[in-house]
Structure formats: structure tokens, C-alpha cells
Motif scaffolding. Structure first.
Motif, PDB file in Angstrom:
ATOM      1  N   MET A 172       0.636  -1.288   0.076  1.00  0.00           N
ATOM      2  CA  MET A 172       0.033   0.023  -0.022  1.00  0.00           C
ATOM      3  C   MET A 172       0.954   1.379  -0.040  1.00  0.00           C
ATOM      4  SD  MET A 172      -3.247   0.138   0.057  1.00  0.00           S
ATOM      5  CE  MET A 172      -4.154   1.517   0.555  1.00  0.00           C
ATOM      6  N   ALA A 173       1.985   1.144   0.867  1.00  0.00           N
ATOM      7  CA  ALA A 173       2.971   2.294   0.632  1.00  0.00           C
ATOM      8  C   ALA A 173       3.455   2.494  -0.449  1.00  0.00           C
ATOM      9  CB  ALA A 173       3.852   2.106   1.835  1.00  0.00           C
ATOM     10  N   ASP A 174       3.813   1.349  -1.257  1.00  0.00           N
ATOM     11  CA  ASP A 174       4.137   1.603  -2.773  1.00  0.00           C
ATOM     12  C   ASP A 174       3.167   2.386  -3.831  1.00  0.00           C
ATOM     13  OD1 ASP A 174       6.248   1.206  -4.369  1.00  0.00           O
ATOM     14  OD2 ASP A 174       5.521  -0.686  -5.060  1.00  0.00           O
ATOM     15  N   ALA A 175       1.908   2.113  -3.472  1.00  0.00           N
ATOM     16  CA  ALA A 175       1.042   2.685  -4.342  1.00  0.00           C
ATOM     17  C   ALA A 175       0.692   4.197  -3.736  1.00  0.00           C
ATOM     18  CB  ALA A 175      -0.662   2.093  -4.162  1.00  0.00           C
ATOM     19  N   ALA A 176       0.889   4.378  -2.455  1.00  0.00           N
ATOM     20  CA  ALA A 176       0.886   5.846  -2.309  1.00  0.00           C
ATOM     21  C   ALA A 176       1.984   6.639  -2.720  1.00  0.00           C
ATOM     22  CB  ALA A 176       0.853   5.930  -0.740  1.00  0.00           C
ATOM     23  N   MET A 177       3.128   5.976  -2.958  1.00  0.00           N
ATOM     24  CA  MET A 177       4.473   6.685  -3.434  1.00  0.00           C
ATOM     25  C   MET A 177       4.148   6.899  -4.585  1.00  0.00           C
ATOM     26  SD  MET A 177       8.195   5.624  -3.170  1.00  0.00           S
ATOM     27  CE  MET A 177       8.141   4.393  -4.597  1.00  0.00           C
ATOM     28  N   TRP A 178       3.589   5.916  -5.393  1.00  0.00           N
ATOM     29  CA  TRP A 178       3.522   6.201  -6.861  1.00  0.00           C
ATOM     30  C   TRP A 178       2.010   7.357  -7.438  1.00  0.00           C
ATOM     31  CZ3 TRP A 178       6.765   5.189 -10.280  1.00  0.00           C
ATOM     32  CH2 TRP A 178       7.925   4.305  -9.898  1.00  0.00           C
ATOM     33  N   LYS A 179       1.469   7.384  -6.368  1.00  0.00           N
ATOM     34  CA  LYS A 179       0.482   8.196  -6.552  1.00  0.00           C
ATOM     35  C   LYS A 179       0.984   9.652  -6.352  1.00  0.00           C
ATOM     36  CE  LYS A 179      -4.241   9.461  -4.917  1.00  0.00           C
ATOM     37  NZ  LYS A 179      -5.431   9.129  -4.192  1.00  0.00           N
ATOM     38  N   ARG A 180       1.966   9.746  -5.274  1.00  0.00           N
ATOM     39  CA  ARG A 180       2.389  11.212  -5.008  1.00  0.00           C
ATOM     40  C   ARG A 180       3.273  11.541  -6.042  1.00  0.00           C
ATOM     41  NH1 ARG A 180       6.822  11.577  -0.596  1.00  0.00           N
ATOM     42  NH2 ARG A 180       6.608   9.591  -1.449  1.00  0.00           N
ATOM     43  N   ILE A 181       4.083  10.405  -6.705  1.00  0.00           N
ATOM     44  CA  ILE A 181       4.977  11.040  -7.849  1.00  0.00           C
ATOM     45  C   ILE A 181       3.959  11.358  -9.138  1.00  0.00           C
ATOM     46  CG2 ILE A 181       6.765   9.865  -9.447  1.00  0.00           C
ATOM     47  CD1 ILE A 181       7.669   8.143  -7.246  1.00  0.00           C
ATOM     48  N   TRP A 182       2.942  10.703  -9.469  1.00  0.00           N
ATOM     49  CA  TRP A 182       2.237  10.594 -10.527  1.00  0.00           C
ATOM     50  C   TRP A 182       1.438  12.177 -10.200  1.00  0.00           C
ATOM     51  CZ3 TRP A 182       1.153   9.017 -15.006  1.00  0.00           C
ATOM     52  CH2 TRP A 182       0.079   9.680 -15.674  1.00  0.00           C
ATOM     53  N   GLN A 183       1.070  12.523  -9.081  1.00  0.00           N
ATOM     54  CA  GLN A 183       0.603  14.039  -8.848  1.00  0.00           C
ATOM     55  C   GLN A 183       1.581  15.044  -9.088  1.00  0.00           C
ATOM     56  OE1 GLN A 183      -1.424  14.461  -5.051  1.00  0.00           O
ATOM     57  NE2 GLN A 183      -2.022  16.443  -5.620  1.00  0.00           N
ATOM     58  N   THR A 184       3.034  14.616  -8.684  1.00  0.00           N
ATOM     59  CA  THR A 184       4.099  15.673  -8.456  1.00  0.00           C
ATOM     60  C   THR A 184       4.280  15.779 -10.233  1.00  0.00           C
ATOM     61  OG1 THR A 184       4.868  14.857  -6.528  1.00  0.00           O
ATOM     62  CG2 THR A 184       6.430  16.239  -7.988  1.00  0.00           C
ATOM     63  N   TRP A 185       4.296  14.935 -10.968  1.00  0.00           N
ATOM     64  CA  TRP A 185       5.004  15.307 -12.111  1.00  0.00           C
ATOM     65  C   TRP A 185       3.669  15.190 -13.223  1.00  0.00           C
ATOM     66  CZ3 TRP A 185       9.627  15.898 -13.927  1.00  0.00           C
ATOM     67  CH2 TRP A 185      10.724  15.720 -13.141  1.00  0.00           C
ATOM     68  N   THR A 186       2.491  15.010 -12.954  1.00  0.00           N
ATOM     69  CA  THR A 186       1.456  15.445 -14.019  1.00  0.00           C
ATOM     70  C   THR A 186       0.507  16.969 -13.346  1.00  0.00           C
ATOM     71  OG1 THR A 186      -0.037  14.032 -12.607  1.00  0.00           O
ATOM     72  CG2 THR A 186       0.943  13.026 -14.415  1.00  0.00           C
ATOM     73  N   ILE A 187       0.642  17.111 -12.298  1.00  0.00           N
ATOM     74  CA  ILE A 187      -0.053  18.355 -11.870  1.00  0.00           C
ATOM     75  C   ILE A 187       0.701  19.239 -11.210  1.00  0.00           C
ATOM     76  CG2 ILE A 187      -2.058  19.070 -10.107  1.00  0.00           C
ATOM     77  CD1 ILE A 187      -3.166  16.138 -10.371  1.00  0.00           C
ATOM     78  N   ASP A 188       1.679  19.030 -10.231  1.00  0.00           N
ATOM     79  CA  ASP A 188       2.538  20.167  -9.544  1.00  0.00           C
ATOM     80  C   ASP A 188       3.495  20.768 -10.443  1.00  0.00           C
ATOM     81  OD1 ASP A 188       0.693  19.511  -7.364  1.00  0.00           O
ATOM     82  OD2 ASP A 188       2.350  18.466  -6.508  1.00  0.00           O
ATOM     83  N   ARG A 189       4.285  19.810 -11.014  1.00  0.00           N
ATOM     84  CA  ARG A 189       5.353  20.241 -12.070  1.00  0.00           C
ATOM     85  C   ARG A 189       4.855  21.225 -13.177  1.00  0.00           C
ATOM     86  NH1 ARG A 189      10.813  18.416 -10.482  1.00  0.00           N
ATOM     87  NH2 ARG A 189      10.480  18.037  -8.440  1.00  0.00           N
ATOM     88  N   PRO A 190       3.887  20.641 -13.827  1.00  0.00           N
ATOM     89  CA  PRO A 190       3.176  21.547 -15.122  1.00  0.00           C
ATOM     90  C   PRO A 190       2.498  22.781 -14.492  1.00  0.00           C
ATOM     91  CG  PRO A 190       2.613  19.183 -15.466  1.00  0.00           C
ATOM     92  CD  PRO A 190       3.207  19.174 -13.941  1.00  0.00           C
ATOM     93  N   ALA A 191       1.927  22.790 -13.306  1.00  0.00           N
ATOM     94  CA  ALA A 191       1.639  23.719 -12.813  1.00  0.00           C
ATOM     95  C   ALA A 191       2.617  24.993 -12.351  1.00  0.00           C
ATOM     96  CB  ALA A 191       0.642  23.568 -11.522  1.00  0.00           C
ATOM     97  N   ALA A 192       3.562  24.453 -11.699  1.00  0.00           N
ATOM     98  CA  ALA A 192       4.645  25.205 -11.366  1.00  0.00           C
ATOM     99  C   ALA A 192       5.475  25.908 -12.851  1.00  0.00           C
ATOM    100  CB  ALA A 192       5.666  24.590 -10.629  1.00  0.00           C
ATOM    101  N   PHE A 193       5.527  24.921 -13.651  1.00  0.00           N
ATOM    102  CA  PHE A 193       5.968  25.491 -15.090  1.00  0.00           C
ATOM    103  C   PHE A 193       5.122  26.497 -15.818  1.00  0.00           C
ATOM    104  CE2 PHE A 193       6.525  24.982 -19.770  1.00  0.00           C
ATOM    105  CZ  PHE A 193       8.049  25.289 -19.722  1.00  0.00           C
ATOM    106  N   GLY A 194       3.718  26.308 -15.674  1.00  0.00           N
ATOM    107  CA  GLY A 194       2.904  27.121 -16.265  1.00  0.00           C
ATOM    108  C   GLY A 194       2.868  28.707 -15.247  1.00  0.00           C
ATOM    109  N   ASP A 195       3.112  28.463 -14.127  1.00  0.00           N
ATOM    110  CA  ASP A 195       3.419  29.626 -13.311  1.00  0.00           C
ATOM    111  C   ASP A 195       4.781  30.380 -13.617  1.00  0.00           C
ATOM    112  OD1 ASP A 195       0.858  29.020 -11.871  1.00  0.00           O
ATOM    113  OD2 ASP A 195       1.889  28.223 -10.222  1.00  0.00           O
ATOM    114  N   TRP A 196       5.637  29.711 -14.097  1.00  0.00           N
ATOM    115  CA  TRP A 196       6.935  30.328 -14.353  1.00  0.00           C
ATOM    116  C   TRP A 196       6.861  30.984 -15.771  1.00  0.00           C
ATOM    117  CZ3 TRP A 196      10.536  28.929 -18.195  1.00  0.00           C
ATOM    118  CH2 TRP A 196      11.694  29.562 -18.276  1.00  0.00           C
ATOM    119  N   LEU A 197       6.109  30.363 -16.531  1.00  0.00           N
ATOM    120  CA  LEU A 197       5.741  30.846 -17.956  1.00  0.00           C
ATOM    121  C   LEU A 197       5.130  32.102 -17.861  1.00  0.00           C
ATOM    122  CD1 LEU A 197       5.109  27.602 -20.307  1.00  0.00           C
ATOM    123  CD2 LEU A 197       7.172  29.030 -20.385  1.00  0.00           C
ATOM    124  N   TRP A 198       4.000  32.167 -17.149  1.00  0.00           N
ATOM    125  CA  TRP A 198       3.065  33.301 -17.001  1.00  0.00           C
ATOM    126  C   TRP A 198       4.159  34.426 -16.220  1.00  0.00           C
ATOM    127  CZ3 TRP A 198      -1.254  35.189 -18.207  1.00  0.00           C
ATOM    128  CH2 TRP A 198      -1.763  36.258 -17.473  1.00  0.00           C
TER     129      TRP A 198
END
Length: 157
Positions: free
Chosen positions: A1-27
């Protein structure tokens, strides 16, 4: 279960947080900083960029640039210094022209002041008229004692 939470956090970081941060930086870079740069942009800075654009365009199209074109770029980059040199040269020439005009006006006014005296010297009739008046005065004031003796036979005919 810990493995799934870690993959979910990595997935959220690379698909939501990083593109949002990149979008904020571009803005931030493309909108906010660009607007601030355009607010600070002056005509002098814009003219200074013209040689850079010419140079980039020439290297991009592989066109050989003559040195005169780069000299024009330098003159455009230092337009304020060039304009001051131009204005100083203009003002010195204008001052020289004004000095020459002032000297010409002074000499013309000197000649016009001397003109009545010169015309009186050239006026022969005026001098004769005053001379005849003096002669008439001297003959009226003369007496019989000053008249010459008339000797008959010696007078000219």
C-alpha cells in the motif's frame, strides 16, 4: 500500500504540480516580466537594439556585413552622444554666423552715419552757394578806403 501511495504522489507531482509550476513560471516570465520590461523600455533602448537585430539577421542569413553598416549601428547605439556633438557643432556655426552678421550690421551702420558728411563734401553747389553769401557780406561791409585806385589807361578792357 505504501508503494501505491508513493506512486500516486510521484504521479501527482509530475502530472499536476510540476506542469502547474512550469505554467506559473511561464506566466511570470512571458507576461509579468515582459510587461515590466515594456514599461521600462525607452526610445534610446529601442534604438540601441537596432544594430543587434541587424547583426542577428545578417548572421542568420549568412550575409556579409560592410563595416559602414556596423558604424551606423554604433551611431544609433550612442545617439545621445552623437546628437550632443551635432548640436555643439551647430551652435558654434550659428554663433560664427551671428558674429559675422553683427559685424556687417555694425559696418553698415557706421557707413550710414558717415553718409551725410560724405554727401556734404561731394555737394559742390552747396559749397558755392555758401561761398557767394560770404563774398556778398564782405563787399557790403567794405569801405571806400579799401577800394583800389583806378589809374586810367592801365585798366584791362
Amino acid at each position: 500500500m505504501a508503494d501505491a501511495a508513493m506512486w500516486k504522489r510521484i504521479w501527482q507531482t509530475w502530472t499536476i504540480d510540476r506542469p502547474a509550476a512550469f505554467g506559473d513560471w511561464l506566466w511570470q516570465v512571458l507576461v509579468v516580466e515582459l510587461a515590466a520590461l515594456l514599461d521600462r523600455l525607452t526610445l534610446r533602448k529601442l534604438i540601441a537594439l537596432i544594430p543587434v537585430v541587424i547583426l542577428i539577421g545578417a548572421y542568420w542569413h549568412r550575409i556579409p556585413l560592410p563595416p559602414e553598416l556596423m558604424l551606423v549601428g554604433d551611431v544609433l547605439a550612442y545617439i545621445d552622444i552623437f546628437s550632443m556633438i551635432f548640436l555643439i557643432g551647430f551652435f558654434t556655426r550659428a554663433a560664427t554666423v551671428l558674429a559675422v552678421v553683427r559685424q556687417a550690421i555694425d559696418s553698415i551702420s557706421w557707413m550710414l552715419r558717415r553718409l551725410p558728411t560724405a554727401l556734404r563734401r561731394l555737394d559742390i553747389r552747396h559749397r558755392r552757394a555758401s561761398d557767394t553769401i560770404r563774398r556778398k557780406r564782405s563787399t557790403r561791409a567794405s569801405t571806400d578806403e579799401e577800394d583800389a585806385a583806378v589809374i586810367p589807361g592801365l585798366a584791362w578792357a
